[in-house]
Design an enzyme around this catalytic site. Structure first.
Site, PDB file in Angstrom:
ATOM      1  N   HIS A   1       5.374   6.620  -1.020  1.00 15.97           N
ATOM      2  CA  HIS A   1       5.995   5.151  -2.069  1.00 15.97           C
ATOM      3  C   HIS A   1       5.267   3.484  -1.253  1.00 15.97           C
ATOM      4  O   HIS A   1       4.703   4.391   0.074  1.00 15.97           O
ATOM      5  CB  HIS A   1       7.451   4.802  -1.101  1.00 15.97           C
TER       6      HIS A   1
ATOM      7  N   HIS B   1       0.762  -1.388   0.120  1.00 18.10           N
ATOM      8  CA  HIS B   1       0.211   0.101   0.336  1.00 18.10           C
ATOM      9  C   HIS B   1       0.602   1.596  -0.548  1.00 18.10           C
ATOM     10  O   HIS B   1       2.144   1.023   0.573  1.00 18.10           O
ATOM     11  CB  HIS B   1      -0.762   0.087   0.839  1.00 18.10           C
TER      12      HIS B   1
END
Length: 251
Positions: free
Chosen positions: A196, A107
């Protein structure tokens, strides 16, 4: 004789008896004190964190009943493509670390992990839904491998930084999420976030060691992006609070 009858006999049960007793004094017996010796006392719940049970990971804040750890994120579901990449990166990472662990899920965070009281969860989710209602969907890809340490430097992460196009969209969404967090007096996201997706982690602060192999890791990423790790369309934003999951559809 029933308990109710006993009480009525001792103290009187109607106004007629009361009228008759006016002006007279009686020595009424005291009711016996209750015997609490056999009443079970339930101890308050205490949670002790043991990092050895989950690969050396430790909590950033203590577990408290009624407090639900929560965060907002973009879910990445191209599992096969990411796992192929991880297989190749892992071979290089283990040359600089004694152990290497795969992340539990993939995620991109849009908030820090924050604490919600149980009775605020529904209201928080409603506010987030309204705030994201007119947000457009977008494509998300990855541009580079980056190394990050968590706030207490107990773990180092090998992560995929999203491409500049997706960074712009994620920043706009994160700003909206921050508005809701502020509404509930919760901490906003980082001032200049680097969006990220973490895929591997090692115990301790290994940033210096892992950054020494970044060129090799980025070369592997570049090859996988050309073959299978293509950009995906992001159509939903997610929120997890304890064991509750919420999803918000984008336009």
């Amino acid at each position: 004789m029933s308990g109710l009858s006993y009480i009525c006999d001792e103290y009187g049960s109607n106004s007629e008896d009361s009228d008759t007793d006016k002006g007279q004094e009686f020595d009424r017996p005291k009711l016996p004190a209750p015997n609490l010796s056999k009443v079970v006392v339930v101890a308050s719940h205490t949670h002790t964190d043991n990092p050895e049970l989950h690969g050396g990971r430790s909590r950033l804040f203590p577990h408290v009943r009624g407090n639900w750890a929560s965060f907002v994120y973009v879910n990445y579901d191209q599992i096969d493509a990411v796992c192929n990449l991880i297989d190749k990166l892992e071979e290089v990472v283990v040359t600089k670390s004694e152990s290497c662990h795969r992340c539990d899920d993939f995620h991109i965070s849009l908030s820090r992990t924050f604490v919600l009281k149980y009775h605020f969860i529904s209201a928080f989710s409603s506010s987030l839904h309204k705030c994201l209602a007119n947000t457009e969907s977008f494509h998300l890809g990855f541009g580079a491998v980056k190394i990050y340490c968590n706030e207490d430097c107990s773990r180092t992460f090998i992560s995929l930084e999203v491409d500049p196009f997706a960074q712009k969209h994620l920043q706009e969404i994160s700003n909206k999420v921050d508005q809701v967090l502020t509404e509930f007096q919760l901490p906003p996201f980082y001032e200049n976030p680097s969006f990220h997706m973490s895929i591997l982690w090692v115990n301790g602060d290994k940033k210096f060691e892992l950054e020494s192999i970044l060129d090799e890791l980025n070369e592997i990423l570049s090859q996988e992006v050309e073959k299978s790790l293509h950009a995906v369309l992001v159509e939903t934003i997610n929120c997890k609070s304890g064991n509750k999951y919420f999803q918000y559809k984008l336009r």
